[in-house]
Design a protein around this motif. Sequence first.
Motif, PDB file in Angstrom:
ATOM      1  N   LYS A   1       3.252   5.351   7.781  1.00 58.67           N
ATOM      2  CA  LYS A   1       2.403   5.513   6.601  1.00 58.67           C
ATOM      3  C   LYS A   1       2.305   4.231   5.782  1.00 58.67           C
ATOM      4  O   LYS A   1       1.255   3.917   5.208  1.00 58.67           O
ATOM      5  CB  LYS A   1       2.943   6.663   5.744  1.00 58.67           C
ATOM      6  CG  LYS A   1       2.108   6.973   4.522  1.00 58.67           C
ATOM      7  CD  LYS A   1       2.696   8.139   3.747  1.00 58.67           C
ATOM      8  CE  LYS A   1       1.886   8.437   2.502  1.00 58.67           C
ATOM      9  NZ  LYS A   1       2.465   9.578   1.740  1.00 58.67           N
ATOM     10  N   GLU A   2       3.407   3.477   5.719  1.00 56.96           N
ATOM     11  CA  GLU A   2       3.422   2.248   4.922  1.00 56.96           C
ATOM     12  C   GLU A   2       2.431   1.202   5.437  1.00 56.96           C
ATOM     13  O   GLU A   2       2.039   0.297   4.698  1.00 56.96           O
ATOM     14  CB  GLU A   2       4.836   1.659   4.907  1.00 56.96           C
ATOM     15  CG  GLU A   2       5.880   2.550   4.253  1.00 56.96           C
ATOM     16  CD  GLU A   2       5.596   2.816   2.783  1.00 56.96           C
ATOM     17  OE1 GLU A   2       5.131   1.886   2.102  1.00 56.96           O
ATOM     18  OE2 GLU A   2       5.814   3.958   2.328  1.00 56.96           O
ATOM     19  N   THR A   3       2.024   1.311   6.704  1.00 54.02           N
ATOM     20  CA  THR A   3       1.105   0.311   7.252  1.00 54.02           C
ATOM     21  C   THR A   3      -0.329   0.498   6.760  1.00 54.02           C
ATOM     22  O   THR A   3      -1.204  -0.318   7.075  1.00 54.02           O
ATOM     23  CB  THR A   3       1.116   0.334   8.796  1.00 54.02           C
ATOM     24  OG1 THR A   3       0.633   1.615   9.257  1.00 54.02           O
ATOM     25  CG2 THR A   3       2.510   0.099   9.334  1.00 54.02           C
ATOM     26  N   LEU A   4      -0.576   1.539   5.986  1.00 54.84           N
ATOM     27  CA  LEU A   4      -1.899   1.701   5.378  1.00 54.84           C
ATOM     28  C   LEU A   4      -2.172   0.582   4.375  1.00 54.84           C
ATOM     29  O   LEU A   4      -3.319   0.169   4.190  1.00 54.84           O
ATOM     30  CB  LEU A   4      -2.006   3.063   4.684  1.00 54.84           C
ATOM     31  CG  LEU A   4      -2.032   4.293   5.601  1.00 54.84           C
ATOM     32  CD1 LEU A   4      -1.958   5.575   4.769  1.00 54.84           C
ATOM     33  CD2 LEU A   4      -3.288   4.292   6.455  1.00 54.84           C
ATOM     34  N   LYS A   5      -1.098   0.112   3.753  1.00 53.90           N
ATOM     35  CA  LYS A   5      -1.262  -0.967   2.782  1.00 53.90           C
ATOM     36  C   LYS A   5      -1.687  -2.245   3.503  1.00 53.90           C
ATOM     37  O   LYS A   5      -1.053  -2.684   4.445  1.00 53.90           O
ATOM     38  CB  LYS A   5       0.037  -1.212   2.022  1.00 53.90           C
ATOM     39  CG  LYS A   5      -0.094  -2.219   0.899  1.00 53.90           C
ATOM     40  CD  LYS A   5       1.188  -2.336   0.088  1.00 53.90           C
ATOM     41  CE  LYS A   5       1.010  -3.334  -1.061  1.00 53.90           C
ATOM     42  NZ  LYS A   5       2.239  -3.462  -1.865  1.00 53.90           N
ATOM     43  N   GLY A   6      -2.767  -2.817   3.065  1.00 60.64           N
ATOM     44  CA  GLY A   6      -3.271  -4.048   3.660  1.00 60.64           C
ATOM     45  C   GLY A   6      -4.530  -3.861   4.469  1.00 60.64           C
ATOM     46  O   GLY A   6      -5.233  -4.823   4.766  1.00 60.64           O
TER      47      GLY A   6
ATOM     48  N   ASP B   1      -7.554  -8.701   9.524  1.00 58.03           N
ATOM     49  CA  ASP B   1      -7.423  -8.844  10.979  1.00 58.03           C
ATOM     50  C   ASP B   1      -6.050  -9.350  11.398  1.00 58.03           C
ATOM     51  O   ASP B   1      -5.777  -9.480  12.591  1.00 58.03           O
ATOM     52  CB  ASP B   1      -8.524  -9.749  11.536  1.00 58.03           C
ATOM     53  CG  ASP B   1      -8.455 -11.172  10.982  1.00 58.03           C
ATOM     54  OD1 ASP B   1      -7.738 -11.395   9.977  1.00 58.03           O
ATOM     55  OD2 ASP B   1      -9.115 -12.058  11.559  1.00 58.03           O
ATOM     56  N   LYS B   2      -5.178  -9.611  10.415  1.00 62.80           N
ATOM     57  CA  LYS B   2      -3.810 -10.058  10.727  1.00 62.80           C
ATOM     58  C   LYS B   2      -2.752  -9.038  10.306  1.00 62.80           C
ATOM     59  O   LYS B   2      -1.557  -9.312  10.420  1.00 62.80           O
ATOM     60  CB  LYS B   2      -3.531 -11.396  10.025  1.00 62.80           C
ATOM     61  CG  LYS B   2      -4.443 -12.534  10.480  1.00 62.80           C
ATOM     62  CD  LYS B   2      -4.217 -12.888  11.936  1.00 62.80           C
ATOM     63  CE  LYS B   2      -5.067 -14.073  12.345  1.00 62.80           C
ATOM     64  NZ  LYS B   2      -4.907 -14.428  13.778  1.00 62.80           N
ATOM     65  N   ILE B   3      -3.203  -7.867   9.820  1.00 61.53           N
ATOM     66  CA  ILE B   3      -2.256  -6.858   9.350  1.00 61.53           C
ATOM     67  C   ILE B   3      -1.341  -6.380  10.470  1.00 61.53           C
ATOM     68  O   ILE B   3      -0.138  -6.184  10.284  1.00 61.53           O
ATOM     69  CB  ILE B   3      -3.013  -5.667   8.726  1.00 61.53           C
ATOM     70  CG1 ILE B   3      -3.616  -6.078   7.386  1.00 61.53           C
ATOM     71  CG2 ILE B   3      -2.092  -4.472   8.521  1.00 61.53           C
ATOM     72  CD1 ILE B   3      -2.610  -6.503   6.352  1.00 61.53           C
ATOM     73  N   ASP B   4      -1.897  -6.200  11.682  1.00 60.81           N
ATOM     74  CA  ASP B   4      -1.073  -5.775  12.819  1.00 60.81           C
ATOM     75  C   ASP B   4       0.047  -6.774  13.080  1.00 60.81           C
ATOM     76  O   ASP B   4       1.193  -6.385  13.353  1.00 60.81           O
ATOM     77  CB  ASP B   4      -1.929  -5.626  14.074  1.00 60.81           C
ATOM     78  CG  ASP B   4      -2.844  -4.429  14.012  1.00 60.81           C
ATOM     79  OD1 ASP B   4      -2.688  -3.618  13.074  1.00 60.81           O
ATOM     80  OD2 ASP B   4      -3.719  -4.286  14.887  1.00 60.81           O
ATOM     81  N   ASP B   5      -0.280  -8.066  13.006  1.00 62.98           N
ATOM     82  CA  ASP B   5       0.728  -9.103  13.238  1.00 62.98           C
ATOM     83  C   ASP B   5       1.800  -9.069  12.155  1.00 62.98           C
ATOM     84  O   ASP B   5       2.991  -9.247  12.438  1.00 62.98           O
ATOM     85  CB  ASP B   5       0.065 -10.484  13.272  1.00 62.98           C
ATOM     86  CG  ASP B   5      -0.893 -10.641  14.440  1.00 62.98           C
ATOM     87  OD1 ASP B   5      -0.695  -9.942  15.457  1.00 62.98           O
ATOM     88  OD2 ASP B   5      -1.833 -11.453  14.337  1.00 62.98           O
ATOM     89  N   TYR B   6       1.367  -8.839  10.917  1.00 64.24           N
ATOM     90  CA  TYR B   6       2.329  -8.793   9.811  1.00 64.24           C
ATOM     91  C   TYR B   6       3.352  -7.674  10.022  1.00 64.24           C
ATOM     92  O   TYR B   6       4.571  -7.904   9.931  1.00 64.24           O
ATOM     93  CB  TYR B   6       1.609  -8.580   8.474  1.00 64.24           C
ATOM     94  CG  TYR B   6       2.564  -8.336   7.327  1.00 64.24           C
ATOM     95  CD1 TYR B   6       3.132  -9.399   6.635  1.00 64.24           C
ATOM     96  CD2 TYR B   6       2.938  -7.038   6.969  1.00 64.24           C
ATOM     97  CE1 TYR B   6       4.042  -9.176   5.599  1.00 64.24           C
ATOM     98  CE2 TYR B   6       3.843  -6.808   5.940  1.00 64.24           C
ATOM     99  CZ  TYR B   6       4.387  -7.876   5.258  1.00 64.24           C
ATOM    100  OH  TYR B   6       5.278  -7.655   4.241  1.00 64.24           O
TER     101      TYR B   6
END
Length: 266
Positions: free
Chosen positions: A137-142, A166-171
């Motif tokens: 759920k926290e990955t919604l941020k960004g 486009d870099k959120i997955d990498d983060y």
Amino acid sequence: YKKDGKWDLTLNYSKNESNAVNLGTNASGAAVDLQNLDESRVRRERIRHVVGQPLGMIAGYKHKTDSKGQKIYTAEGYPVATAGYETIAEGRHPVSAGLNSALRYKNFTFEFLIDVRKGGSLVSGTDYFAYSWGLQKETLKGRAGDLKVSGILDNGNPLSVTVPVDKIDDYYARYAQITENLVYDASFGKLRQLSIGYIVPAKILAKTPFESLSVSLVGRNLALLWSKVPNIDPESAYSTSGNSQGLEFFALPQTRSFGVNIAVNF
């Protein structure tokens, strides 16, 4: 309740404080400071005994910081992990407790057991992949371009950057590689068992071969009363070995069960 009923309360409490005092010596005769035990399935943390600390510590990667405790990031805003394993938290619960309440009123019985563990931690292999795959759920941020990162670069210069969408997955993939981000206080309370029963009066059994007869409905593992571990059962483990306590990987919760107990004396 002296005439028609009885209520028994039983409280159990135990506290086990451990400390690794001496782990022996190596082949050259030097004192051993730590002993590695089981490794996690993602191979980025493990359980180990460390001299001077409680047995069964979780060791893994922390977020790298400077001498002032400021977190270090790459120029893109990705978190930077420490170079090697560091001790993070205790994997075993030092405190265990239980409360059993047994109430009888006339021929009816009502009993429940609350089970408590406190003080241990757990590193979630489930959350490792949930963050990496964008399922936490926290990955919604960004995802709306609103993930702002502030800290310092490895050279000490200040950093303030917004991670591009486009870099959120990498983060979050980098975030998941830092063990301490996935370590949670695994303390919990559970309604371990509950039963409701009826004791057949002796006068009804007078003309039967039975001396006593009781029937009860029983449920086990009925409810998680409190927990700070997201997404998984805080009691999760992938081995019964004490050498892996504190490690979790896609564990299923304990099975909830219901049954009927019939107790007969002849």
